[in-house]
Design an enzyme around this catalytic site. Structure first.
Site, PDB file in Angstrom:
ATOM      1  N   HIS A 123       1.050  -1.113  -0.084  1.00  0.00           N
ATOM      2  CA  HIS A 123      -0.013   0.199  -0.116  1.00  0.00           C
ATOM      3  C   HIS A 123       1.106   1.336   0.131  1.00  0.00           C
ATOM      4  O   HIS A 123       2.088   1.171   0.379  1.00  0.00           O
ATOM      5  CB  HIS A 123      -0.800  -0.035   1.339  1.00  0.00           C
ATOM      6  CG  HIS A 123      -1.869   0.953   1.473  1.00  0.00           C
ATOM      7  ND1 HIS A 123      -1.523   2.220   1.682  1.00  0.00           N
ATOM      8  CD2 HIS A 123      -3.308   0.972   1.272  1.00  0.00           C
ATOM      9  CE1 HIS A 123      -2.784   2.934   1.985  1.00  0.00           C
ATOM     10  NE2 HIS A 123      -3.732   2.076   1.545  1.00  0.00           N
ATOM     11  N   ASP A 201       3.300  -4.353   7.986  1.00  0.00           N
ATOM     12  CA  ASP A 201       2.199  -3.612   7.776  1.00  0.00           C
ATOM     13  C   ASP A 201       0.933  -4.558   8.213  1.00  0.00           C
ATOM     14  O   ASP A 201       0.683  -5.491   7.193  1.00  0.00           O
ATOM     15  CB  ASP A 201       2.165  -3.027   6.399  1.00  0.00           C
ATOM     16  CG  ASP A 201       0.633  -2.284   6.212  1.00  0.00           C
ATOM     17  OD1 ASP A 201      -0.293  -2.402   7.019  1.00  0.00           O
ATOM     18  OD2 ASP A 201       0.646  -1.694   4.971  1.00  0.00           O
ATOM     19  N   GLN A 204      -4.321  -4.868   7.258  1.00  0.00           N
ATOM     20  CA  GLN A 204      -5.327  -6.115   6.593  1.00  0.00           C
ATOM     21  C   GLN A 204      -5.420  -7.195   7.485  1.00  0.00           C
ATOM     22  O   GLN A 204      -6.347  -8.260   6.990  1.00  0.00           O
ATOM     23  CB  GLN A 204      -5.186  -6.275   5.226  1.00  0.00           C
ATOM     24  CG  GLN A 204      -5.413  -4.918   4.255  1.00  0.00           C
ATOM     25  CD  GLN A 204      -6.987  -4.456   4.259  1.00  0.00           C
ATOM     26  OE1 GLN A 204      -7.864  -4.882   4.859  1.00  0.00           O
ATOM     27  NE2 GLN A 204      -7.081  -3.071   4.161  1.00  0.00           N
ATOM     28  N   LYS A 227     -10.436   0.076  10.834  1.00  0.00           N
ATOM     29  CA  LYS A 227     -10.620  -1.196  10.080  1.00  0.00           C
ATOM     30  C   LYS A 227     -11.096  -2.572  10.772  1.00  0.00           C
ATOM     31  O   LYS A 227     -11.237  -3.558  10.305  1.00  0.00           O
ATOM     32  CB  LYS A 227      -9.321  -1.622   9.374  1.00  0.00           C
ATOM     33  CG  LYS A 227      -8.937  -0.564   8.191  1.00  0.00           C
ATOM     34  CD  LYS A 227      -7.769  -1.148   7.197  1.00  0.00           C
ATOM     35  CE  LYS A 227      -7.018  -0.056   6.472  1.00  0.00           C
ATOM     36  NZ  LYS A 227      -8.063   0.360   5.409  1.00  0.00           N
ATOM     37  N   CYS A 369      -4.758   2.609  -3.622  1.00  0.00           N
ATOM     38  CA  CYS A 369      -3.579   3.004  -2.802  1.00  0.00           C
ATOM     39  C   CYS A 369      -2.489   1.847  -3.177  1.00  0.00           C
ATOM     40  O   CYS A 369      -1.565   1.875  -2.382  1.00  0.00           O
ATOM     41  CB  CYS A 369      -3.844   3.438  -1.480  1.00  0.00           C
ATOM     42  SG  CYS A 369      -4.816   4.788  -1.094  1.00  0.00           S
TER      43      CYS A 369
END
Ligand code: PLP
Length: 415
Positions: A123, A201, A204, A227, A369
């Site tokens: 991302h 990261d 997600q 999220k 993104c």
């Protein structure tokens, strides 16, 4: 307790609203999740009953606010199996967490000619801070390629690029475009063997399956509250204590200091050293409640439910002529999260999303993104994406598939 999607849905007020007269089908949770009543109530409860600044009040409601805020860090720490709340820095979001590391750690540790290694599936928030750091320092930014299936990091290429001796390796645990889940433990181990510091990261991954930062062994792990059923404006940076102790602060100001003189200051203890100014108190409280909610349902159960929905969706979408699917195929379902990017041959994804909207189905279309991935690797200007969560049903998927039919009818595409 058995997983009961209908009971869960009742906790989310927005899911019983209508869009254009039709029951809202929300398939954009990778962008931001919906919020349960419990989180909404916790935030409004703070405003109604104990709204006060933290850390400085010598009165009851300030003590209560401080306790609730700190307690949320304990909950978050346990949620990702961090050592303690001292390892949990609150930021605005994943993006700020990564920027914090690229600035505070990066400026102190990356030198001219050093290498920074990321992957082709990142991302922008895990690309741009490293580009900026590379420019500031005269360092070299390398990318681990994707494999032939354009779904996973190519482990041979990764190995070769680790051989160049990067100072830092940063990669996503789960892709927001492909849905792929990377083997975070293995990549971390390989990167550590090569002598690199590792940032993951987790935007997600953390919302969708059990994350164990100590099990993975990473140095930094970043994720966003919004999220994972929490409010926007609160994000998390997990960091190893020894590394964060030796890192200079990111922002300067109130709360992050121990003492201030006219020319010099000393820093507060962890994690407060990295939280300058008044915190997002209601955000922390809301995130803590979101974590409690997720724990109540069970991360294992959530993952199981999402696998079922993804499998169902891949089967249904795979049977529609002209639909192109991206990311791991159905045989790799155990390495796939609740994200399906797709295109309909001959139709612009923005038209797809607009017609879906007219059917009450909310999806996203664009580069998500991740322009290098979408434009250069998938070779598309943009893709449509549906993404799922614990409240998604097979009926939601059916509505999406029916919306594809509508796209074909409206645009007069031959069936
Ligand atoms: N990383 C990934 C994989 C994402 O999907 C996102 C958001 O979609 C981010 C980072 C950035 O998250 P935020 O906008 O909350 O900072």
């Amino acid at each position: 307790m058995a997983f009961d999607v209908e009971a869960i849905r009742k906790d989310f007020p927005i899911l019983s609203t209508k869009s254009d007269g039709k029951r809202l089908v929300y398939l954009d949770s990778a962008s931001t999740s919906q919020k349960p009543r419990q989180v909404i109530d916790a935030i409004s409860g703070y405003y109604k009953e104990y709204n006060a600044n933290i850390h400085r009040g010598l009165y009851d409601i300030s003590r209560r606010a401080t306790e609730a805020y700190t307690n949320s860090k304990d909950l978050v720490a346990r949620f990702v199996n961090a050592e303690s709340y001292r390892n949990i820095v609150y930021t605005r979001n994943t993006t700020e967490s990564i920027n914090l590391v690229a600035r505070a750690w990066g400026d102190a540790n990356v030198k001219k000619g050093d290498r920074i290694l990321i992957s082709q599936m990142e991302h922008h928030s895990n690309v741009v801070p490293w580009q900026q750091l590379a420019k500031r320092k005269g360092a070299i930014l390398d990318y681990a390629d994707l494999d032939e299936s354009k779904s996973f990091i190519d482990m041979n290429d990764l190995k070769e690029k680790l051989g160049r001796g990067p100072t830092i390796v940063a990669f996503t645990h789960a892709s927001n475009v492909l849905g792929s889940i990377n083997d975070a433990g293995k990549i971390t181990e390989m990167a550590h063997k090569a002598g690199a510091t590792v940032l993951i990261d987790g935007a997600q991954s953390t919302p969708h399956f059990k994350v164990d930062v100590r099990g993975i062994g990473c140095d930094f792990y970043a994720f966003s509250g919004h999220k994972m059923l929490g409010p926007a404006g609160i994000g998390v940076l997990y960091g190893r204590e020894d590394i964060m102790e030796n890192m200079p602060p990111f922002l300067g100001g109130g709360d992050m200091i121990r003492s201030v003189d006219f020319q010099e200051s000393t820093w507060n203890e962890l994690p407060w050293k990295f939280e300058a100014g008044t915190s997002n108190i209601e955000g922390g409280i809301g995130l803590g409640t979101a974590v409690e909610y997720l724990n109540g349902v069970g991360m294992g159960e959530i993952r199981e439910h999402e696998v079922k929905i993804v499998k169902y969706a891949l089967e249904r979408l795979g049977a529609v002529e002209g639909v192109v699917l991206y990311g791991p195929d159905i045989n790799n379902i155990d390495r796939r999260g609740g994200v399906i990017s797709f295109n309909i041959k001959g139709v612009h994804p923005h038209d797809v999303a607009t017609i879906f909207d007219s059917e009450g189905v909310a999806i996203r279309a664009g580069h998500h993104c991740a322009m290098p991935l979408v434009n250069k690797i998938l070779n598309e200007p943009s893709v449509a994406r549906m993404s799922f969560y614990l409240y998604t049903t097979e009926e939601d998927v059916d509505r999406a598939v029916a919306a594809i039919d509508k796209v074909r009818t409206v645009l007069r595409i031959k069936k």
